[in-house]
Design a protein around this motif. Structure first.
Motif, PDB file in Angstrom:
ATOM      1  N   PRO A 222      10.504   8.755  13.590  1.00 49.87           N
ATOM      2  CA  PRO A 222       9.977   8.018  15.286  1.00 49.87           C
ATOM      3  C   PRO A 222       8.570   7.135  14.764  1.00 49.87           C
ATOM      4  O   PRO A 222       7.886   6.044  15.873  1.00 49.87           O
ATOM      5  CB  PRO A 222       9.311   9.541  15.934  1.00 49.87           C
ATOM      6  CG  PRO A 222       8.916   9.984  14.189  1.00 49.87           C
ATOM      7  CD  PRO A 222       9.716  10.013  13.466  1.00 49.87           C
ATOM      8  N   SER A 223       7.873   7.192  13.844  1.00 55.95           N
ATOM      9  CA  SER A 223       6.346   5.958  13.474  1.00 55.95           C
ATOM     10  C   SER A 223       6.267   5.832  11.946  1.00 55.95           C
ATOM     11  O   SER A 223       7.356   6.263  11.349  1.00 55.95           O
ATOM     12  CB  SER A 223       5.766   7.108  14.064  1.00 55.95           C
ATOM     13  OG  SER A 223       5.066   9.172  12.275  1.00 55.95           O
ATOM     14  N   ASP A 224       5.922   4.923  11.714  1.00 51.32           N
ATOM     15  CA  ASP A 224       5.787   4.500  10.413  1.00 51.32           C
ATOM     16  C   ASP A 224       4.539   4.834   9.234  1.00 51.32           C
ATOM     17  O   ASP A 224       3.871   5.614   9.928  1.00 51.32           O
ATOM     18  CB  ASP A 224       5.524   2.395  10.904  1.00 51.32           C
ATOM     19  CG  ASP A 224       4.179   2.408  11.220  1.00 51.32           C
ATOM     20  OD1 ASP A 224       2.646   2.568  10.318  1.00 51.32           O
ATOM     21  OD2 ASP A 224       3.546   2.884  12.101  1.00 51.32           O
ATOM     22  N   CYS A 225       5.106   4.445   8.976  1.00 52.46           N
ATOM     23  CA  CYS A 225       3.975   5.252   7.189  1.00 52.46           C
ATOM     24  C   CYS A 225       3.178   4.125   6.570  1.00 52.46           C
ATOM     25  O   CYS A 225       2.165   4.914   5.777  1.00 52.46           O
ATOM     26  CB  CYS A 225       4.803   6.555   6.837  1.00 52.46           C
ATOM     27  SG  CYS A 225       5.476   4.962   5.645  1.00 52.46           S
ATOM     28  N   GLY A 226       3.062   3.687   7.538  1.00 54.59           N
ATOM     29  CA  GLY A 226       2.589   2.285   6.653  1.00 54.59           C
ATOM     30  C   GLY A 226       2.909   0.902   6.527  1.00 54.59           C
ATOM     31  O   GLY A 226       3.916   0.811   7.186  1.00 54.59           O
ATOM     32  N   THR A 227       2.448  -0.407   6.230  1.00 51.61           N
ATOM     33  CA  THR A 227       2.930  -2.115   6.291  1.00 51.61           C
ATOM     34  C   THR A 227       3.106  -2.158   4.115  1.00 51.61           C
ATOM     35  O   THR A 227       2.101  -1.377   3.803  1.00 51.61           O
ATOM     36  CB  THR A 227       2.208  -2.702   6.908  1.00 51.61           C
ATOM     37  OG1 THR A 227       0.589  -2.135   6.291  1.00 51.61           O
ATOM     38  CG2 THR A 227       2.633  -2.395   8.364  1.00 51.61           C
ATOM     39  N   LEU A 228       3.687  -2.993   3.290  1.00 53.19           N
ATOM     40  CA  LEU A 228       4.051  -3.411   2.582  1.00 53.19           C
ATOM     41  C   LEU A 228       3.656  -5.152   3.554  1.00 53.19           C
ATOM     42  O   LEU A 228       4.259  -5.324   3.668  1.00 53.19           O
ATOM     43  CB  LEU A 228       5.291  -3.527   1.915  1.00 53.19           C
ATOM     44  CG  LEU A 228       5.552  -2.694   1.359  1.00 53.19           C
ATOM     45  CD1 LEU A 228       7.040  -2.329   1.318  1.00 53.19           C
ATOM     46  CD2 LEU A 228       4.447  -2.609  -0.379  1.00 53.19           C
ATOM     47  N   THR A 229       2.211  -5.846   2.409  1.00 58.92           N
ATOM     48  CA  THR A 229       2.265  -6.988   3.417  1.00 58.92           C
ATOM     49  C   THR A 229       2.578  -8.091   1.069  1.00 58.92           C
ATOM     50  O   THR A 229       1.824  -7.680   0.755  1.00 58.92           O
ATOM     51  CB  THR A 229       0.521  -7.687   3.604  1.00 58.92           C
ATOM     52  OG1 THR A 229       0.477  -6.534   4.406  1.00 58.92           O
ATOM     53  CG2 THR A 229       0.416  -8.813   3.343  1.00 58.92           C
ATOM     54  N   VAL A 230       3.435  -8.743   1.610  1.00 62.21           N
ATOM     55  CA  VAL A 230       3.915  -9.648   0.680  1.00 62.21           C
ATOM     56  C   VAL A 230       3.258 -10.592   0.724  1.00 62.21           C
ATOM     57  O   VAL A 230       3.126 -11.776   1.921  1.00 62.21           O
ATOM     58  CB  VAL A 230       5.240  -9.755   0.179  1.00 62.21           C
ATOM     59  CG1 VAL A 230       5.472 -10.774  -0.700  1.00 62.21           C
ATOM     60  CG2 VAL A 230       5.575  -8.568  -0.191  1.00 62.21           C
ATOM     61  N   ALA A 231       2.434 -11.427  -0.292  1.00 67.17           N
ATOM     62  CA  ALA A 231       1.615 -12.831   0.331  1.00 67.17           C
ATOM     63  C   ALA A 231       1.228 -13.039  -1.153  1.00 67.17           C
ATOM     64  O   ALA A 231       0.424 -12.671  -2.418  1.00 67.17           O
ATOM     65  CB  ALA A 231       0.366 -13.070   1.108  1.00 67.17           C
ATOM     66  N   ASN A 232       1.321 -14.956  -1.527  1.00 70.60           N
ATOM     67  CA  ASN A 232       0.909 -15.706  -2.774  1.00 70.60           C
ATOM     68  C   ASN A 232       1.567 -14.914  -3.612  1.00 70.60           C
ATOM     69  O   ASN A 232       0.690 -14.641  -4.816  1.00 70.60           O
ATOM     70  CB  ASN A 232      -0.720 -15.698  -2.504  1.00 70.60           C
ATOM     71  CG  ASN A 232      -1.290 -16.335  -1.690  1.00 70.60           C
ATOM     72  OD1 ASN A 232      -1.063 -16.999  -0.700  1.00 70.60           O
ATOM     73  ND2 ASN A 232      -2.429 -15.460  -0.962  1.00 70.60           N
TER      74      ASN A 232
END
Length: 659
Positions: A222-232
């Motif tokens: 039902p809900s997220d547990c965080g985010t992965l940010t991929v950059a550089n």
């Protein structure tokens, strides 16, 4: 790729380290005395970086047959300015160089100077960029559509190779035949390496969820547990409130992990490129992640609010693609390295089966965290089937003598006969398969007579009965059936199969059910990993799932048989027979009870079979299953296994027209 000098990261201990190191120009001359002068001319408008690639350890004698020993280590040895040239000396006389775009390490050219050359030169042009971009598109196709004809043909080049020295020409011919003129084996290797080791290939934001699992299925989180940010070229996990942090992350060989991660601790994810066809966006290929966070299943995707549990089968359905990529890269490096070893190529060719098997074992081990459904459901158990067991009859007789003083004679005769045969005999005829059906006959005879002996004679007879099957299984047919089914599932069938999902039988254990055709398809089964039976496992679970109406199940099956508008895409009658027979063989208490309790006139069954037989052409066969979907007898739909047996009779009747 992993660049510790740039990113302050290190490879996790559970993967083969890919640790390029920068060598300064001032110290290079002392380190490369054995090398040769090389000049790289750059015709592109951006700077380049040049890497030397070697194996983690020098080749042994005899050479290793472990693919992990041939995964390249990248070491930066030079840079080349935009629209300019650069001369340098290679670290070794025999040097395998990969030339990349400096901004994101996108590979442009594989350059290997001729043996014993005193100097070498190469030019990087716009055509190199275009060729590698074309190969990257094909890589995405292979990963996201592993059952597409071109993907399967490309896989066959590597899994069926007998002489590894022929691979370079075979791959070049394949690319040329498939409209990728100029592409080579080297292009495939360097592009695949970049896509499986460099986060520069997959920038974006990935939304993380922890789906709940139960013994029967999955619950959409039902809900997220965080985010992965991929950059550089780096990844950062930002946890939601209440979710633990992970620290620095490393990406190597399709694995994203925190330092020291395992299936029970830290973040350990497998990257799976896939098409969004299941979500109604067939032209979109994205990267998704599936694995664990501190032992709990975690998935990550580039859009919010997952609508379908793609993660239960995404890795297994793409197993063949992972196999293609890893095997091709390792073999390319092995051929390069062993080309300088006496009889190295010949030895590797003679041991290619061990080489492939070792690679498959590593991929199968990875599925433990990459396939959260692998531990869900019961082990697939064929009804009354013990394959490759000889016919035997065991008779045990026990006699007990006891004196009685009664002057009355009582004779009790109890005969208990339990016969369990759940596979329709009429289905079977062309290939004899040893299928053991247990027939237990218990006869108790008790005679009580005055002053005579009381004797109990107990005879247990276990008889293994041969059943003939008319499923004409030929070499390659099992693999073809799984590929055909997998193609339908990957392109469109998955959403239907996971509706009201209930997992009674473990997906990957469906391979066990195929063992009844061992004699006819031993090579197929010998080279098949459990993950490759996932598509069949999904369909079996769906067809036995009482949460879905029987009519809906057969409508879905009709869609699978219809496949597409091209008749060549329709599964053959033999393939349909194999799939239906496998469903009938699968032990399921509810379906088995419904089948055994069904009664109807034989003439009615024959009439239904004849009705289905009018759909005998490849283009109309799916309509027979649509008839089954709507058919009722005495106001009731046919139990699924009864309907399977009707369908098998129908296929038997038309098989002479559609071999």
């Amino acid at each position: 790729m992993v660049f510790p000098d740039r990113d302050n990261a290190s490879a996790p201990p559970h993967t083969t380290p890919i640790i390029p190191q920068n060598i300064g120009a001032d110290s290079m001359s002392n380190a490369v005395a054995a090398g040769i002068p090389v000049t790289v001319t750059n015709q592109l408008s951006f700077p380049l970086v040049v890497y030397s690639t070697v194996t983690p350890t020098p080749p042994s004698s005899p050479p290793s047959t472990n693919p992990a020993d041939y995964l390249p280590v990248y070491t930066q040895i030079a840079t080349v300015p935009a629209n300019g040239a650069q001369s340098f000396t290679t670290p070794d006389a025999l040097c395998r160089m990969v030339i990349c775009r400096a901004s994101d390490d996108f590979p442009l050219q594989l350059f290997i100077p001729s043996i014993l050359a005193e100097s070498a030169a190469t030019t990087v042009a716009q055509t190199d960029l275009q060729t590698c971009q074309t190969v990257l598109s094909f890589y995405q196709q292979v990963m996201s559509q592993p059952y597409a004809p071109a993907s399967l043909q490309f896989n066959e080049l590597f899994v069926n190779v007998t002489d590894v020295s022929t691979l370079e020409s075979a791959v070049a011919t394949f690319f040329s035949t498939n409209g990728m003129n100029g592409a080579t084996y080297g292009h495939w290797s360097i592009v695949s390496y970049w896509a499986t080791n460099s986060l520069n290939a997959w920038p974006g934001t990935y939304y993380c969820y922890q789906p709940q699992t139960s013994s029967s299925g999955f619950v959409i989180p039902p809900s997220d547990c965080g985010t992965l940010t991929v950059a550089n070229g780096t990844a950062t996990f930002t946890p939601a409130a209440g979710t633990p942090s992970t620290g620095p992350l490393t990406f190597s060989h399709s694995t994203l992990s925190s330092d020291g991660a395992s299936a029970a601790a830290g973040l350990l994810l497998t990257a799976v490129p896939r098409s969004l066809a299941w979500e109604g966006q067939p032209d979109s290929v994205v990267l998704c992640f599936v694995g664990t966070l501190n032992g709990q299943t975690l998935v990550a995707q580039p859009y919010q609010n997952p609508s379908i549990p793609w993660w239960i089968a995404a890795y297994d359905l793409a197993y063949g693609a992972f196999q293609t990529v890893q095997l091709a890269m390792a073999l390319d490096m092995a051929v390069t390295v062993l080309g300088g070893v006496a009889n190295g190529i010949g030895y590797l060719s003679s041991k290619i089966s061990s080489f492939i098997s070792s690679g498959n074992s590593a991929l199968s081990a990875q599925s433990g965290t990459a396939s959260p459904a692998s531990a869900i459901g019961e082990e697939a158990e064929p009804i009354n089937v013990d394959v490759d067991v000889d016919v035997d009859v065991d008779i045990d007789t026990d006699t007990d003598n006891v004196e009685d003083t009664d002057n009355v004679t009582d004779t009790d005769v109890d005969v208990d006969i339990d016969i369990d045969i759940d596979i329709d005999d009429d289905v079977f005829a062309v290939i004899d398969v040893d299928v053991d059906v247990d027939v237990d006959v218990d006869t108790d005879v008790v005679t009580d007579t005055d002053n005579v002996t009381d004797t109990d004679n107990v005879t247990d007879v276990d008889t293994d009965t041969d059943i003939d099957t008319d499923v004409n299984v030929q070499p390659g047919m099992i693999k073809g059936a799984l590929s055909n089914l997998g193609s339908w599932i990957v392109s469109k069938g998955f959403p239907a199969l996971v509706k009201n999902l209930a997992i009674m039988v473990a997906f990957t254990s469906a391979q066990k059910l195929l063992q009844v055709w061992q004699q006819a398809a031993s090579q197929d089964l010998q080279n098949m990993a459990p993950q490759q039976s996932t598509g069949l496992g999904l369909l079996i679970n769906y067809m036995l799932n009482e949460n879905n109406p029987i009519a809906t199940r057969w409508t879905t099956f009709a869609d699978y048989v219809q496949a597409g508008s091209v008749a060549a895409d329709v599964p053959s009658t033999g393939t349909q027979q194999m799939v239906l027979t496998t469903i009938v063989m699968t032990k399921d208490p509810a379906a088995d009870s419904a089948q055994s309790g069904w009664n109807w006139p034989q003439a009615t069954e024959v009439a239904l079979v004849n009705q289905l037989a009018q759909y005998g052409s490849a283009a109309t066969q799916y309509q027979a299953y649509q008839v089954l979907a709507s058919y009722t007898y005495d106001g009731k739909p046919l139990p699924v296994k009864v309907a399977c047996n009707v369908a098998l009779e129908y296929l038997k009747q038309i098989s002479g027209k559609n071999a």
